[in-house]
Design an enzyme around this catalytic site. Structure first.
Site, PDB file in Angstrom:
ATOM      1  N   ASP A 203      -1.012  -6.464  -0.147  1.00 16.75           N
ATOM      2  CA  ASP A 203      -1.054  -5.714   1.109  1.00 16.75           C
ATOM      3  C   ASP A 203      -2.489  -5.260   1.380  1.00 16.75           C
ATOM      4  O   ASP A 203      -3.052  -4.476   0.597  1.00 16.75           O
ATOM      5  CB  ASP A 203      -0.136  -4.492   0.941  1.00 16.75           C
TER       6      ASP A 203
ATOM      7  N   GLU B 184       9.329  -4.012  10.462  1.00 19.94           N
ATOM      8  CA  GLU B 184       9.705  -2.700   9.926  1.00 19.94           C
ATOM      9  C   GLU B 184      10.257  -1.824  11.044  1.00 19.94           C
ATOM     10  O   GLU B 184       9.600  -1.595  12.077  1.00 19.94           O
ATOM     11  CB  GLU B 184       8.493  -2.023   9.261  1.00 19.94           C
TER      12      GLU B 184
ATOM     13  N   ASP C   7       0.841  -1.206   0.000  1.00 21.59           N
ATOM     14  CA  ASP C   7       0.000   0.000   0.000  1.00 21.59           C
ATOM     15  C   ASP C   7       0.874   1.254   0.000  1.00 21.59           C
ATOM     16  O   ASP C   7       0.376   2.374  -0.131  1.00 21.59           O
ATOM     17  CB  ASP C   7      -1.019  -0.008   1.152  1.00 21.59           C
ATOM     18  N   SER C   8       2.202   1.059   0.068  1.00 22.22           N
ATOM     19  CA  SER C   8       3.136   2.179  -0.113  1.00 22.22           C
ATOM     20  C   SER C   8       2.964   2.814  -1.485  1.00 22.22           C
ATOM     21  O   SER C   8       3.436   3.929  -1.717  1.00 22.22           O
ATOM     22  CB  SER C   8       4.579   1.710   0.070  1.00 22.22           C
TER      23      SER C   8
ATOM     24  N   GLU D  12      -1.074  -5.599   8.842  1.00 27.60           N
ATOM     25  CA  GLU D  12      -0.323  -5.006   9.950  1.00 27.60           C
ATOM     26  C   GLU D  12      -1.004  -5.316  11.273  1.00 27.60           C
ATOM     27  O   GLU D  12      -2.234  -5.336  11.353  1.00 27.60           O
ATOM     28  CB  GLU D  12      -0.257  -3.477   9.766  1.00 27.60           C
TER      29      GLU D  12
HETATM   30  O1  KIV Z   1       3.537  -1.165   1.635  1.00 21.75           O
HETATM   31  C1  KIV Z   1       4.726  -1.513   1.706  1.00 21.75           C
HETATM   32  O2  KIV Z   1       5.554  -1.224   0.831  1.00 21.75           O
HETATM   33  C2  KIV Z   1       5.152  -2.262   2.877  1.00 21.75           C
HETATM   34  C3  KIV Z   1       6.613  -2.497   3.057  1.00 21.75           C
HETATM   35  C4  KIV Z   1       7.243  -1.306   3.677  1.00 21.75           C
HETATM   36  C5  KIV Z   1       6.886  -3.720   3.844  1.00 21.75           C
HETATM   37  O3  KIV Z   1       4.342  -2.637   3.663  1.00 21.75           O
END
Ligand code: KIV
Length: 265
Positions: free
Chosen positions: A84, A183, A45-46, A116
């Site tokens: 994610d 993280e 989700d980044s 998470e």
């Molecule tokens: O969304 C993402 O890129 C992540 C990584 C930082 C593990 O969750």
């Protein structure tokens, strides 16, 4: 290339073979990562911050994540792809979480989901796993909690906090997660959690003692814009290369060198 399986991850850890994961949000990036031999592609989700210009991951929706995950699957049909789960796609109630996680597998063809949370998500992880949905957990700095934490901070710095994270990691493993992203926890804690578990840990900013590493693609390529986070290192000047390619293109168009006869019909 033979597709990696969930079972292979624990074996890789036992054999002390490091796992490598990178984020991918579209088909070409997925294909390049697959060709480079990356073990796991994370549709993170980044994408909110790296590609969509948002200031946090909070706004991402299931439908938006599915859009990216489908592209990643098309670009890397044989890769192990982790989806994610975006903010509020799994926190409100378990039935909704199960349905959303199933969409990741059924509609986007992902192999697993990531979510998470610590001990509070262990019962949900157990339900997802018993429904046949592999789960990668994510502890330490949890970007979806940024509003509550008040920023992006290293987690587990005090002895109490470190002990809590270790205990919760054990619960996550017991619930059936096949791996755990750590993280931004201190390197020593990253190693002790890794040593305490059978499942592999995948670190980002959590030291070399983790069973593997994950990087956000744009940090790896030096395309982050606002400087490189401490947990990342841009690998050979790719950000510059991307900039130079665009500059050269503009230059060649202006000089009339591009398109050449070979590029024309
Ligand atoms: O969304 C993402 O890129 C992540 C990584 C930082 C593990 O969750």
């Amino acid at each position: 290339m033979k597709k990696t399986t969930v079972a292979a991850f624990a074996k890789r850890k036992a054999a002390e073979e490091k796992l490598v994961m990178v984020t991918a949000y579209d088909a070409p990036a997925a294909r390049i990562a697959a060709d480079a031999g990356i073990d796991i592609l994370l549709v993170g989700d980044s994408v909110a911050m790296t590609a969509l210009g948002l200031s946090s991951t909070i706004p991402m929706t299931m439908d938006e994540m599915l859009h990216h995950a489908k592209a990643v699957r098309r670009g890397a049909p044989e890769s192990f792809v982790v989806f994610d789960m975006p903010f509020m796609s799994y926190q409100a109630d378990d039935a909704e979480a199960l349905r959303n996680a199933a969409r990741a597998l059924k509609e986007a063809g992902s192999d697993a989901v990531k979510l998470e949370g610590g001990a509070e998500v262990a019962p949900l992880i157990a339900k997802l796993v018993s429904a046949g949905i592999p789960v990668m957990a994510h502890m330490g700095l949890m970007p979806q909690h940024v509003r509550a934490i008040g920023g992006y901070k290293v987690a587990g710095r005090t002895p109490d906090e470190a002990a809590r994270l270790l205990a919760e990691a054990r619960e996550i493993e017991k619930a059936g997660a096949f791996s755990l992203v750590l993280e931004c926890v201190p390197a020593a804690l990253g190693k002790s959690i890794t040593d305490a578990l059978t499942i592999p840990t995948i670190g980002i900013g959590s030291g070399a003692g983790c069973s593997g590493q994950v990087q956000v693609l744009h940090d790896l390529l030096g395309l982050g814009g606002e400087g490189v986070p401490r947990d990342a290192r841009p690998f050979p000047a790719s950000g510059n290369a991307a900039k130079e390619a665009r500059a050269q293109y503009a230059d060649d168009v202006k000089k009339g060198v591009f398109p050449a006869p070979d590029n024309s019909f």
